[in-house]
Design a protein around this motif. Structure first.
Motif, PDB file in Angstrom:
ATOM      1  N   THR A 168       0.367   3.123 -12.696  1.00 31.56           N
ATOM      2  CA  THR A 168       0.573   2.480 -11.732  1.00 31.56           C
ATOM      3  C   THR A 168      -0.535   2.425 -10.433  1.00 31.56           C
ATOM      4  OG1 THR A 168       2.906   2.910 -11.874  1.00 31.56           O
ATOM      5  CG2 THR A 168       2.246   1.952  -9.823  1.00 31.56           C
ATOM      6  N   LYS A 169      -1.226   3.504 -10.343  1.00 30.77           N
ATOM      7  CA  LYS A 169      -2.265   3.574  -9.269  1.00 30.77           C
ATOM      8  C   LYS A 169      -3.458   2.734  -9.964  1.00 30.77           C
ATOM      9  CE  LYS A 169      -1.278   8.158  -7.478  1.00 30.77           C
ATOM     10  NZ  LYS A 169      -1.584   9.738  -7.509  1.00 30.77           N
ATOM     11  N   PHE A 195      -2.568  -0.848  -9.463  1.00 32.84           N
ATOM     12  CA  PHE A 195      -2.865  -1.360  -8.028  1.00 32.84           C
ATOM     13  C   PHE A 195      -4.193  -1.639  -7.725  1.00 32.84           C
ATOM     14  CE2 PHE A 195      -3.413  -0.286  -3.553  1.00 32.84           C
ATOM     15  CZ  PHE A 195      -2.606  -1.381  -3.257  1.00 32.84           C
ATOM     16  N   HIS A 196      -4.929  -0.671  -8.138  1.00 36.67           N
ATOM     17  CA  HIS A 196      -6.436  -0.853  -7.811  1.00 36.67           C
ATOM     18  C   HIS A 196      -7.076  -1.790  -8.399  1.00 36.67           C
ATOM     19  CE1 HIS A 196      -6.674   2.579  -4.899  1.00 36.67           C
ATOM     20  NE2 HIS A 196      -5.873   3.389  -5.792  1.00 36.67           N
ATOM     21  N   THR A 232       2.841   4.328  -1.523  1.00 39.43           N
ATOM     22  CA  THR A 232       2.297   5.518  -2.565  1.00 39.43           C
ATOM     23  C   THR A 232       2.920   5.417  -4.041  1.00 39.43           C
ATOM     24  OG1 THR A 232       3.995   7.037  -1.954  1.00 39.43           O
ATOM     25  CG2 THR A 232       2.003   7.455  -0.573  1.00 39.43           C
ATOM     26  N   PHE A 233       2.144   5.744  -4.841  1.00 38.37           N
ATOM     27  CA  PHE A 233       2.464   5.754  -6.149  1.00 38.37           C
ATOM     28  C   PHE A 233       2.478   7.107  -6.826  1.00 38.37           C
ATOM     29  CE2 PHE A 233       0.266   1.805  -5.414  1.00 38.37           C
ATOM     30  CZ  PHE A 233       1.175   0.891  -5.464  1.00 38.37           C
ATOM     31  N   THR A 234       3.279   7.432  -7.884  1.00 39.71           N
ATOM     32  CA  THR A 234       3.516   8.693  -8.391  1.00 39.71           C
ATOM     33  C   THR A 234       2.770   8.490  -9.769  1.00 39.71           C
ATOM     34  OG1 THR A 234       5.671   8.022  -9.169  1.00 39.71           O
ATOM     35  CG2 THR A 234       5.432   9.283  -7.316  1.00 39.71           C
ATOM     36  N   ASN A 283      -0.216   7.748 -12.520  1.00 37.79           N
ATOM     37  CA  ASN A 283      -1.580   7.328 -12.529  1.00 37.79           C
ATOM     38  C   ASN A 283      -1.835   5.913 -13.028  1.00 37.79           C
ATOM     39  OD1 ASN A 283      -2.542   9.499 -11.305  1.00 37.79           O
ATOM     40  ND2 ASN A 283      -2.703  10.630 -13.282  1.00 37.79           N
ATOM     41  N   TYR A 317       0.784  -1.210  -0.008  1.00 36.99           N
ATOM     42  CA  TYR A 317      -0.076  -0.161   0.034  1.00 36.99           C
ATOM     43  C   TYR A 317       0.891   1.254  -0.228  1.00 36.99           C
ATOM     44  CZ  TYR A 317      -3.697  -3.429   1.054  1.00 36.99           C
ATOM     45  OH  TYR A 317      -4.663  -4.236   1.129  1.00 36.99           O
TER      46      TYR A 317
END
Length: 89
Positions: free
Chosen positions: A55-56, A59-60, A49-51, A53, A47
């Motif tokens: 990657t985010k 992850f989701h 932090t990702f920089t 979008n 969990y």
């Protein structure tokens, strides 16, 4: 997983993981695997932090797939429990 001189330093995290994902009523062998996954997730910092979008989003998406798998595991366990009841009659 036994570490820290024979004491499992992740026992609380394992139990919280099982509680958070409503996985309490599964067979012991399945719970053991899930507890191992909880420790792996804790150690890898899943969990963070990702920089990016992208990657985010990935992850989701993976988080959603994982939650779907927990639902399927719970449903399979319920079917197993029902079959056991039928076979014991």
């Amino acid at each position: 997983m036994s570490i820290f001189n024979g004491k499992d330093g992740f026992a609380k995290a394992k139990n919280e993981y099982i509680e958070e994902n409503s996985l309490k009523d599964l067979d012991d062998d399945i719970l053991k695997s899930i507890k191992d996954m909880a420790v792996a997730e804790k150690l890898t910092g899943a969990y963070s932090t990702f920089t990016s979008n992208d990657t985010k989003a990935l992850f989701h998406e993976l988080l959603m797939i994982k939650q779907q798998n927990w639902i399927k595991i719970r449903q399979n366990q319920e079917m197993i429990n029902q079959l056991r009841k039928l076979n014991s009659k």
